[in-house]
Design an enzyme around this catalytic site. Structure first.
Site, PDB file in Angstrom:
ATOM      1  N   HIS A  23       0.870  -1.174   0.000  1.00 14.14           N
ATOM      2  CA  HIS A  23       0.000   0.000   0.000  1.00 14.14           C
ATOM      3  C   HIS A  23       0.908   1.225   0.000  1.00 14.14           C
ATOM      4  CE1 HIS A  23      -3.547   2.380   0.554  1.00 14.14           C
ATOM      5  NE2 HIS A  23      -3.076   2.932   1.659  1.00 14.14           N
ATOM      6  N   CYS A 111      -3.390   3.015  -5.491  1.00  9.78           N
ATOM      7  CA  CYS A 111      -2.826   3.919  -4.478  1.00  9.78           C
ATOM      8  C   CYS A 111      -1.427   4.420  -4.862  1.00  9.78           C
ATOM      9  CB  CYS A 111      -2.803   3.252  -3.101  1.00  9.78           C
ATOM     10  SG  CYS A 111      -1.919   1.683  -3.044  1.00  9.78           S
TER      11      CYS A 111
END
Length: 180
Positions: A23, A111
């Protein structure tokens, strides 16, 4: 790849090592990051819907909450090939997105794409590109039909060799047979 600093500076890209994927977030100071997450995401573990989400929300949260028990590091790896914007501009651009719902696609608008767009004004994701290459390689080995999101010109040479070209977000069906 990562520079390994544990004390991020405003404008730094933060890579968080989650069990299935990495992430990415942008450090904005005072312990906070801005990142894209699906609404069901606890920010600590990541939800099972993260991989299939089509919409996500931009949030400002404490890095320690977003990372949870996962390891993280500063990773401005694209600084070698792209010029970062001035820190003040990166932060200003990031803060205007807080609370906004954005399109999300694991391979075309994830992301990492979001935070690299903020830092460099150029949306790139090695994670997405390597996922496309792995899918393409698996399809060649298995002789299957594969629907793959088409990527922009920022794709790596490996994807270009795989002859996956076109507009971001569009889909191309690549039918492969054994022996190709």
């Amino acid at each position: 790849m990562a520079d390994g600093r544990s004390h991020p500076q405003p404008g730094d890209l933060i890579e968080i090592f989650r069990p299935v994927y990495q992430h990415w977030a942008l450090y904005v100071g005072d312990g906070y990051v801005i990142h894209v997450t699906d609404e069901g995401d606890s920010s600590v573990l990541g939800s099972s819907s993260s991989m299939s989400a089509t919409r996500a929300k931009v949030k400002k949260e404490l890095l320690k909450k977003v990372a949870g028990n996962n390891k993280w590091c500063v990773n401005n790896k694209y600084d070698r090939s792209l010029t970062p914007l001035p820190v003040e501009e990166i932060i200003r651009r990031a803060e205007q997105w807080i609370g906004v719902e954005v399109p999300y696609n694991v391979l075309g608008s994830n992301c990492e794409h979001f935070v690299t767009g903020l830092r460099y004004r150029n949306r790139v994701s090695d994670q997405a590109t390597s996922g496309i290459v792995r899918s393409f390689t698996a399809a060649v080995a298995g002789g299957v039909s594969l629907a793959v999101p088409v990527v922009t010109a920022t794709a790596t040479a490996a994807v270009a060799v795989a002859v996956i070209v076109g507009f971001a977000g569009a889909f191309a069906e690549i039918t492969l047979s054994k022996g190709l």
